[in-house]
Design a protein around this motif. Structure first.
Motif, PDB file in Angstrom:
ATOM      1  N   GLY A   1       6.449 -11.561 -13.015  1.00  0.00           N
ATOM      2  CA  GLY A   1       6.994 -10.784 -14.115  1.00  0.00           C
ATOM      3  C   GLY A   1       6.227  -9.525 -14.464  1.00  0.00           C
ATOM      4  O   GLY A   1       6.559  -8.845 -15.421  1.00  0.00           O
ATOM      5  N   ASP A   2       5.185  -9.169 -13.718  1.00  0.00           N
ATOM      6  CA  ASP A   2       4.400  -7.984 -14.025  1.00  0.00           C
ATOM      7  C   ASP A   2       4.314  -7.109 -12.784  1.00  0.00           C
ATOM      8  O   ASP A   2       4.266  -7.597 -11.659  1.00  0.00           O
ATOM      9  CB  ASP A   2       2.999  -8.391 -14.477  1.00  0.00           C
ATOM     10  N   TYR A   3       4.292  -5.794 -13.010  1.00  0.00           N
ATOM     11  CA  TYR A   3       4.219  -4.824 -11.922  1.00  0.00           C
ATOM     12  C   TYR A   3       3.233  -3.744 -12.324  1.00  0.00           C
ATOM     13  O   TYR A   3       3.277  -3.248 -13.450  1.00  0.00           O
ATOM     14  CB  TYR A   3       5.611  -4.226 -11.674  1.00  0.00           C
ATOM     15  N   ALA A   4       2.336  -3.388 -11.413  1.00  0.00           N
ATOM     16  CA  ALA A   4       1.362  -2.337 -11.720  1.00  0.00           C
ATOM     17  C   ALA A   4       1.001  -1.575 -10.453  1.00  0.00           C
ATOM     18  O   ALA A   4       1.037  -2.126  -9.351  1.00  0.00           O
ATOM     19  CB  ALA A   4       0.101  -2.944 -12.330  1.00  0.00           C
ATOM     20  N   THR A   5       0.641  -0.312 -10.629  1.00  0.00           N
ATOM     21  CA  THR A   5       0.160   0.526  -9.534  1.00  0.00           C
ATOM     22  C   THR A   5      -1.276   0.909  -9.844  1.00  0.00           C
ATOM     23  O   THR A   5      -1.591   1.342 -10.947  1.00  0.00           O
ATOM     24  CB  THR A   5       1.021   1.788  -9.383  1.00  0.00           C
TER      25      THR A   5
ATOM     26  N   SER B   1      -8.212   0.776  -9.860  1.00  0.00           N
ATOM     27  CA  SER B   1      -8.383   1.589 -11.063  1.00  0.00           C
ATOM     28  C   SER B   1      -7.049   2.144 -11.522  1.00  0.00           C
ATOM     29  O   SER B   1      -6.114   2.281 -10.738  1.00  0.00           O
ATOM     30  CB  SER B   1      -9.333   2.762 -10.779  1.00  0.00           C
ATOM     31  N   THR B   2      -6.987   2.470 -12.816  1.00  0.00           N
ATOM     32  CA  THR B   2      -5.824   3.168 -13.363  1.00  0.00           C
ATOM     33  C   THR B   2      -6.287   4.527 -13.854  1.00  0.00           C
ATOM     34  O   THR B   2      -7.453   4.716 -14.194  1.00  0.00           O
ATOM     35  CB  THR B   2      -5.165   2.395 -14.522  1.00  0.00           C
ATOM     36  N   ARG B   3      -5.373   5.453 -13.900  1.00  0.00           N
ATOM     37  CA  ARG B   3      -5.698   6.818 -14.312  1.00  0.00           C
ATOM     38  C   ARG B   3      -5.426   6.967 -15.811  1.00  0.00           C
ATOM     39  O   ARG B   3      -4.339   6.701 -16.279  1.00  0.00           O
ATOM     40  CB  ARG B   3      -4.865   7.810 -13.510  1.00  0.00           C
ATOM     41  N   LYS B   4      -6.445   7.375 -16.544  1.00  0.00           N
ATOM     42  CA  LYS B   4      -6.339   7.691 -17.975  1.00  0.00           C
ATOM     43  C   LYS B   4      -6.644   9.172 -18.122  1.00  0.00           C
ATOM     44  O   LYS B   4      -7.806   9.565 -18.122  1.00  0.00           O
ATOM     45  CB  LYS B   4      -7.330   6.878 -18.804  1.00  0.00           C
TER      46      LYS B   4
ATOM     47  N   LEU C   1       0.850  -1.192   0.000  1.00  0.00           N
ATOM     48  CA  LEU C   1       0.000   0.000   0.000  1.00  0.00           C
ATOM     49  C   LEU C   1       0.882   1.237   0.000  1.00  0.00           C
ATOM     50  O   LEU C   1       1.852   1.320   0.744  1.00  0.00           O
ATOM     51  CB  LEU C   1      -0.907   0.004   1.220  1.00  0.00           C
ATOM     52  N   VAL C   2       0.538   2.191  -0.854  1.00  0.00           N
ATOM     53  CA  VAL C   2       1.318   3.410  -1.008  1.00  0.00           C
ATOM     54  C   VAL C   2       0.408   4.609  -0.761  1.00  0.00           C
ATOM     55  O   VAL C   2      -0.655   4.704  -1.369  1.00  0.00           O
ATOM     56  CB  VAL C   2       1.911   3.502  -2.434  1.00  0.00           C
ATOM     57  N   ARG C   3       0.805   5.490   0.117  1.00  0.00           N
ATOM     58  CA  ARG C   3       0.082   6.728   0.391  1.00  0.00           C
ATOM     59  C   ARG C   3      -1.379   6.528   0.741  1.00  0.00           C
ATOM     60  O   ARG C   3      -2.198   7.404   0.567  1.00  0.00           O
ATOM     61  CB  ARG C   3       0.204   7.697  -0.774  1.00  0.00           C
ATOM     62  N   GLY C   4      -1.774   5.365   1.171  1.00  0.00           N
ATOM     63  CA  GLY C   4      -3.131   5.155   1.638  1.00  0.00           C
ATOM     64  C   GLY C   4      -4.188   4.985   0.571  1.00  0.00           C
ATOM     65  O   GLY C   4      -5.254   4.483   0.851  1.00  0.00           O
ATOM     66  N   SER C   5      -3.918   5.385  -0.667  1.00  0.00           N
ATOM     67  CA  SER C   5      -4.943   5.273  -1.702  1.00  0.00           C
ATOM     68  C   SER C   5      -4.437   4.571  -2.953  1.00  0.00           C
ATOM     69  O   SER C   5      -5.140   4.486  -3.941  1.00  0.00           O
ATOM     70  CB  SER C   5      -5.473   6.658  -2.082  1.00  0.00           C
ATOM     71  N   GLN C   6      -3.215   4.061  -2.921  1.00  0.00           N
ATOM     72  CA  GLN C   6      -2.668   3.329  -4.062  1.00  0.00           C
ATOM     73  C   GLN C   6      -2.144   1.982  -3.596  1.00  0.00           C
ATOM     74  O   GLN C   6      -1.710   1.830  -2.462  1.00  0.00           O
ATOM     75  CB  GLN C   6      -1.526   4.098  -4.720  1.00  0.00           C
ATOM     76  N   ILE C   7      -2.182   1.029  -4.510  1.00  0.00           N
ATOM     77  CA  ILE C   7      -1.663  -0.298  -4.235  1.00  0.00           C
ATOM     78  C   ILE C   7      -0.706  -0.669  -5.364  1.00  0.00           C
ATOM     79  O   ILE C   7      -1.037  -0.501  -6.536  1.00  0.00           O
ATOM     80  CB  ILE C   7      -2.806  -1.331  -4.072  1.00  0.00           C
TER      81      ILE C   7
ATOM     82  N   VAL D   1     -10.218   4.696 -14.397  1.00  0.00           N
ATOM     83  CA  VAL D   1     -10.876   3.608 -15.107  1.00  0.00           C
ATOM     84  C   VAL D   1     -10.726   2.335 -14.279  1.00  0.00           C
ATOM     85  O   VAL D   1      -9.612   1.882 -14.029  1.00  0.00           O
ATOM     86  CB  VAL D   1     -10.246   3.408 -16.502  1.00  0.00           C
ATOM     87  N   PRO D   2     -11.834   1.730 -13.811  1.00  0.00           N
ATOM     88  CA  PRO D   2     -11.736   0.495 -13.034  1.00  0.00           C
ATOM     89  C   PRO D   2     -11.117  -0.630 -13.859  1.00  0.00           C
ATOM     90  O   PRO D   2     -11.489  -0.843 -15.017  1.00  0.00           O
ATOM     91  CB  PRO D   2     -13.186   0.171 -12.684  1.00  0.00           C
ATOM     92  N   VAL D   3     -10.132  -1.323 -13.269  1.00  0.00           N
ATOM     93  CA  VAL D   3      -9.455  -2.411 -13.951  1.00  0.00           C
ATOM     94  C   VAL D   3      -9.826  -3.754 -13.328  1.00  0.00           C
ATOM     95  O   VAL D   3     -10.114  -4.710 -14.027  1.00  0.00           O
ATOM     96  CB  VAL D   3      -7.922  -2.214 -13.896  1.00  0.00           C
ATOM     97  N   LYS D   4      -9.814  -3.806 -12.006  1.00  0.00           N
ATOM     98  CA  LYS D   4     -10.184  -5.033 -11.291  1.00  0.00           C
ATOM     99  C   LYS D   4     -11.182  -4.676 -10.206  1.00  0.00           C
ATOM    100  O   LYS D   4     -11.014  -3.710  -9.485  1.00  0.00           O
ATOM    101  CB  LYS D   4      -8.961  -5.689 -10.654  1.00  0.00           C
ATOM    102  N   ARG D   5     -12.217  -5.499 -10.108  1.00  0.00           N
ATOM    103  CA  ARG D   5     -13.223  -5.347  -9.053  1.00  0.00           C
ATOM    104  C   ARG D   5     -13.181  -6.593  -8.188  1.00  0.00           C
ATOM    105  O   ARG D   5     -13.034  -7.699  -8.704  1.00  0.00           O
ATOM    106  CB  ARG D   5     -14.611  -5.159  -9.649  1.00  0.00           C
ATOM    107  N   TRP D   6     -13.322  -6.390  -6.880  1.00  0.00           N
ATOM    108  CA  TRP D   6     -13.261  -7.487  -5.916  1.00  0.00           C
ATOM    109  C   TRP D   6     -14.475  -7.445  -5.003  1.00  0.00           C
ATOM    110  O   TRP D   6     -15.005  -6.381  -4.707  1.00  0.00           O
ATOM    111  CB  TRP D   6     -11.998  -7.339  -5.060  1.00  0.00           C
TER     112      TRP D   6
END
Length: 119
Positions: A86-90, A104-107, A74-80, A112-117
């Motif tokens: 072999g893959d890395y994403a924020t 979500s990712t920022r466009k 967890l980064v800064r409380g609002s990012q993961i 834009v929601p990418v994964k929902r849980w």
């Protein structure tokens, strides 16, 4: 008279500082939940249906049906930050309610929601 001017200037500076902090509340608000922990069993959601696979979140790892699938931080409380094989994403992290989580990712200016849980 000097005392009155000094107090007026102090009030103006305080008002300006309060206005500036209030205008930046979205940027500062993420610091309020630094104690956030994502733990327990979650399911990915596809087209509003829960996937049968169980993802278990612990302090720093995500397991898929008992096998290590990824690590996260967890980064800064609002990012993961998520690292898989072999893959890395924020992602921007949000919780619409207690049982749902969205990555979500920022466009540009939009998220834009990418994964929902769902629990």
């Amino acid at each position: 008279m000097k005392d009155l001017i000094r107090k007026t200037v102090l009030l103006a500076v305080l008002a300006a500082a309060i206005w500036y902090l209030f205008s930046q509340r979205d940027r500062v608000g993420g610091l309020s939940n630094l104690n956030l922990k994502i733990q327990g069993d979650w399911h990915q959601v596809q087209m509003d249906f829960k996937d049968e696979s169980v993802y278990t979140f612990t302090e720093t790892f995500i397991s898929l049906d008992g096998e290590e699938w990824a690590s996260y931080r967890l980064v800064r409380g609002s990012q993961i930050e998520v690292t898989t094989a072999g893959d890395y994403a924020t992602y921007e992290l949000s919780f619409p309610d207690d049982d749902n989580m969205v990555w979500s990712t920022r466009k540009g200016e939009t998220l834009v929601p990418v994964k929902r849980w769902r629990r």
